[in-house]
Design an enzyme around this catalytic site. Structure first.
Site, mmCIF file in Angstrom:
data_model
loop_
_atom_site.group_PDB
_atom_site.id
_atom_site.type_symbol
_atom_site.label_atom_id
_atom_site.label_comp_id
_atom_site.label_asym_id
_atom_site.label_seq_id
_atom_site.Cartn_x
_atom_site.Cartn_y
_atom_site.Cartn_z
ATOM 1 N N ALA A 257 34.019 33.900 30.134
ATOM 2 C CA ALA A 257 33.732 32.732 29.712
ATOM 3 C C ALA A 257 35.011 31.794 29.060
ATOM 4 O O ALA A 257 35.247 30.790 29.346
ATOM 5 C CB ALA A 257 32.567 32.424 29.000
ATOM 6 N N GLY A 258 35.456 32.675 27.955
ATOM 7 C CA GLY A 258 36.336 31.984 27.097
ATOM 8 C C GLY A 258 37.659 31.797 27.837
ATOM 9 O O GLY A 258 38.283 30.813 27.732
ATOM 10 N N ASP A 259 37.955 32.707 28.766
ATOM 11 C CA ASP A 259 39.085 32.848 29.577
ATOM 12 C C ASP A 259 39.054 31.539 30.471
ATOM 13 O O ASP A 259 40.081 30.823 30.782
ATOM 14 C CB ASP A 259 39.242 33.965 30.535
ATOM 15 C CG ASP A 259 39.450 35.093 29.584
ATOM 16 O OD1 ASP A 259 39.687 35.133 28.398
ATOM 17 O OD2 ASP A 259 38.758 36.280 30.109
#
Length: 309
Positions: A257-259
């Protein structure tokens, strides 16, 4: 003229539970996940996406290279290390949260910055260079110095240099070494994409706003503090702004998700959008990714997300 986005780090073999004692194999890793997302969000005629790493000379390394190339990712600066394998990790899911087990101690990617001349050539024409705390963690101190020297050169010529701390204490010899490495990463960057819980645990920040101001103090001109499903905090142009996330009622898998948020932000900035506009696209991308299993989603889906809301 076509711009160049270069992502530096380690891609690994990913094993995800497919049920019945079977595992589904893929390829992923934080910096590859972001490169994949940028490739899906930006037209090839407008932006070339390059992955900078090293692989071995075995069958798995060959398959990994074919995977990159099939996705439209430039592999011309992927080096070879005979006799070294690529790393491997296994995902365990509890609900929609995940944990990882790694086998990477002898991975070829650990030598990605061993040759400063090759690294300099790989990044010489990049408009945006992306690296992470995991990139730093897998390198020896000497090789880390090579990377920072080349990043300083890129920043001096006006390139965007983006950094996500992506804190993984187990990859560092001590918390002190981790903290020093992350601070050095921020000093090399023009764009920071941290996650608030990581910053709070490592530096004692009591709010995303405090984290944003502290990181800006390292000389970072744009700071975007991610905070899961909570609003993110943007510090840019001397101003601070809170921008709500896109709510997902039933997330399926938060892997990557963060990537993917980082991919949305950087693709938008390279396309000339403002930091606030870039955050809003990043939120939409991350929301879509957590509705699918695995870190990588179909590029056709990413192209749909990239369309104006």
């Amino acid at each position: 003229m076509t711009k160049v986005f270069a992502s530096i780090g380690e891609c690994m073999i990913e094993l995800a539970d497919a049920g019945g004692g079977l595992y589904r194999r893929g390829f992923a890793g934080d910096t590859l996940n972001t490169a994949w997302g940028v490739r899906g969000l930006a037209a090839p005629a407008e932006l070339a996406v390059r992955y900078v790493t090293k692989v071995g000379d075995d069958a798995a390394s060959e398959e990994m290279l074919r995977f990159f190339e099939g996705a439209g990712i430039d592999t011309s600066h992927v080096g070879r290390v005979p006799g070294r394998p690529v790393g491997l990790y296994m995902i365990a899911l509890q609900g929609f949260e995940r944990s990882f087990t790694y086998w990477r101690d002898t991975s070829a990617a650990k030598l990605l910055a061993a040759d400063i001349g090759a690294l300099r050539a790989a990044l010489a024409d990049a408009d945006c260079i992306y690296f992470s705390g995991i990139t730093l963690a897998i390198l020896s101190p000497e090789h880390r110095g090579n990377l920072f020297a080349v990043l300083d050169e890129a920043r001096a010529r006006g390139a965007m240099v983006a950094f996500d701390a992506n804190v993984r204490l187990r990859l560092w010899p001590s918390v002190e070494a981790l903290r020093a490495g992350i601070e050095e990463g921020y000093r090399a960057a023009t764009i920071a994409l941290p996650t608030f819980p990581d910053e709070a645990e490592l530096f004692g920040d009591v709010s995303p706003q405090e984290a944003a101001f502290r990181i800006a103090g390292y000389g970072v001109s744009e700071v975007v503090v991610k905070n899961g499903a909570e609003p993110c905090t943007l510090h840019a142009g001397g101003a601070i702004e809170t921008i709500p996330a896109v709510r997902v009622a039933e997330p399926l898998d938060t892997t990557g998700a963060g990537d993917s948020f980082n991919a949305g932000y950087l693709a938008a900035r390279l396309a000339g959008r403002t930091p606030a506009e870039a955050v809003r696209l990043a939120h939409r991308v991350a929301a879509r990714v957590i509705c699918s299993r695995g870190a990588l989603v179909d590029m056709a889906v990413l192209r749909e997300v990239a369309q104006p809301a």
